[in-house]
Structures are given as structure tokens and as C-alpha cells.
Design an enzyme around this catalytic site. Structure first.
Site, PDB file in Angstrom:
ATOM      1  N   ARG A  73       1.017  -1.193  -0.442  1.00 17.61           N
ATOM      2  CA  ARG A  73      -0.042   0.032   0.014  1.00 17.61           C
ATOM      3  C   ARG A  73       1.039   1.307  -0.304  1.00 17.61           C
ATOM      4  NH1 ARG A  73       1.458   1.710   4.461  1.00 17.61           N
ATOM      5  NH2 ARG A  73       1.538   0.438   6.105  1.00 17.61           N
ATOM      6  N   GLY A  74       0.364   2.676  -0.177  1.00 19.00           N
ATOM      7  CA  GLY A  74       0.714   4.020   0.493  1.00 19.00           C
ATOM      8  C   GLY A  74       1.237   3.516   1.410  1.00 19.00           C
ATOM      9  N   CYS A  78       3.704   5.881  10.760  1.00 13.35           N
ATOM     10  CA  CYS A  78       3.505   6.779   9.291  1.00 13.35           C
ATOM     11  C   CYS A  78       4.093   8.168   9.057  1.00 13.35           C
ATOM     12  CB  CYS A  78       1.899   7.349   9.621  1.00 13.35           C
ATOM     13  SG  CYS A  78       0.308   6.142   9.687  1.00 13.35           S
ATOM     14  N   GLY A 110      -4.336   3.634   4.468  1.00 11.53           N
ATOM     15  CA  GLY A 110      -3.497   3.063   3.538  1.00 11.53           C
ATOM     16  C   GLY A 110      -4.159   2.878   2.063  1.00 11.53           C
ATOM     17  N   ALA A 168      -5.524   5.097  10.899  1.00 12.13           N
ATOM     18  CA  ALA A 168      -4.581   5.032   9.788  1.00 12.13           C
ATOM     19  C   ALA A 168      -5.225   5.017   8.912  1.00 12.13           C
ATOM     20  CB  ALA A 168      -3.361   4.460  10.650  1.00 12.13           C
ATOM     21  N   ARG A 221       3.547   4.240   5.076  1.00 11.70           N
ATOM     22  CA  ARG A 221       5.170   4.140   6.243  1.00 11.70           C
ATOM     23  C   ARG A 221       4.760   3.145   6.743  1.00 11.70           C
ATOM     24  NH1 ARG A 221       7.485  10.696   5.825  1.00 11.70           N
ATOM     25  NH2 ARG A 221       9.620   9.681   6.303  1.00 11.70           N
TER      26      ARG A 221
END
Length: 219
Positions: free
Chosen positions: A71-72, A174, A145, A143, A74
């Protein structure tokens, strides 16, 4: 409408790698027109997941398995007490705009938390779901993502209901070192998964109806 989407709740703890494999298979089937869209709610054993922008310097204490997520974003943490939602939705029929999708997803989670009496909000320049902790500081309670493949979404969100917040200490969540992480329990508003899931269901139609933007984002 939510009736058009399969809604699945998995009891107990679901292995992250197994969930990732199942999610990718379902998204491929949706893209091929062989399966319905799916909202999948689950809970993972403790794991750190690495998005495509993960910086190894932000993995400060890998006390749990570290799994590339695809996924996108961090590094993030998943674990018991956290509601995870994976969304496999077809943006070919809902509007090919990734920014619109993320904005709508944020709005859905904010609305669901409001049903629990938690005032959450967007923070400009910081993706995710934010609230204020008991000291009044901005803190992250959820979060987001995602990945989009053939205009079908993968991954989704996590909301901290009652996880062990110390587990977030193994990473810079993140990439945001200057902000704390909180949970419904830490705010003095503990809720069972079933209560939050019901709030998601109650507000799901508004979320799906908001996926009407048409943009030029690539996927």
C-alpha cells in the site's frame, strides 16, 4: 448502497500475510467482473507493515514481524484491539478519483467515530484520522493506507479502539514523530468492535454516495 456490497466480519485474529493474499485475489476477481465489492472488517495479531514509502530509519524496534504491505504510506502497526477495514471497491463504477476516495473514506470514519461520541477530524497535510487526547494535543486515532489496481481499491483503514499503544513505540507511525497515537479507550470512551462496526454500517451509505467525483488520477 451498502446492500450492493458484501460486508464481512472475521472473528478472532487474522494473519496479516494471509489477509493480504485473500484481499489481492478478491480485488482481481472484482476487476474481472467475477466477484462483488467487499468491505472486510478484521483484527490482526501484532505486526508492523511497511508501505511503499517506508523509511528503514523509522523502524526503531522491530519487536513484531515486519511485512511489506504494497500500500501507499510508511510504517504502521496492527494488533489486537484495533479494528482494521479492507475495502475492495470498484472505482470504475464509483468515480475514478483517488483523492476523492481518500477524502470520502476519512469522512466515513469521522462520522462513525462521532456515533461513538468521539470528535475526530482531518488534519491538513497529514493523512489519517485525528482527534485530541486528554491533554488537548492532536493525536492520531486512525490510519489510512490504500492501493488502487485496475481501479479497484485495496487495503483501507485501521481505527484504534483499545490496542496496546506501547506497541506503536517500535516504529515512527506513518512517519509522524511529532504527534502521539491515541485510542478510544485512552480517551475514556472504550467500545467493543460490534459497536464500532454498527456505526460503520450506519454511516456507510453516505460514504458510498460520496464516491461520485470523477478525476484524472492514474491507477
Amino acid at each position: 448502497m451498502i446492500e450492493d456490497v458484501e460486508w464481512r466480519v472475521s472473528p478472532g485474529l487474522t494473519d496479516y500475510a494471509a489477509a493480504l493474499q485473500a484481499m489481492e485475489a478478491r480485488a482481481a476477481a472484482i476487476a474481472a467482473g467475477e466477484a462483488r465489492e467487499l468491505v472486510w472488517l478484521l483484527e490482526h495479531p501484532p505486526v508492523y507493515t511497511a508501505g511503499t514509502s517506508a523509511d528503514p530509519r523509522e523502524l526503531v524496534d522491530p519487536r513484531f514481524p515486519v511485512v511489506p504491505a504494497g500500500r501507499g504510506g510508511r510504517y504502521t502497526y496492527h494488533g489486537p484491539g484495533q479494528r482494521v477495514g479492507y475495502l475492495m471497491l470498484d472505482l470504475n463504477r464509483r468515480g475514478r478519483d483517488v483523492r476523492c476516495f481518500v477524502h470520502a473514506l476519512e469522512g466515513w470514519l469521522i462520522a462513525a467515530l462521532a456515533e461513538l461520541g468521539i470528535a475526530a477530524f482531518r488534519a491538513p497535510g497529514r493523512i489519517g484520522i485525528w482527534t485530541r487526547d486528554r491533554a488537548g494535543a492532536e493525536a492520531k486515532i486512525g490510519a489510512i493506507g490504500i492501493r488502487v489496481r485496475r481501479w479497484v481499491t485495496l487495503h483501507g483503514f485501521s481505527i484504534n479502539l483499545a490496542p496496546d499503544l506501547a506497541h506503536f513505540g517500535g516504529i515512527v507511525p506513518c512517519g509522524l514523530a511529532d504527534y502521539p497515537v491515541t485510542s478510544a479507550a485512552a480517551l475514556g470512551s472504550p467500545h467493543e468492535f460490534a459497536t464500532f462496526d454498527a456505526a460503520l454500517t450506519l454511516t456507510a451509505d453516505a460514504f458510498l454516495q460520496s464516491l461520485t467525483c470523477v478525476g484524472e488520477n492514474e491507477a
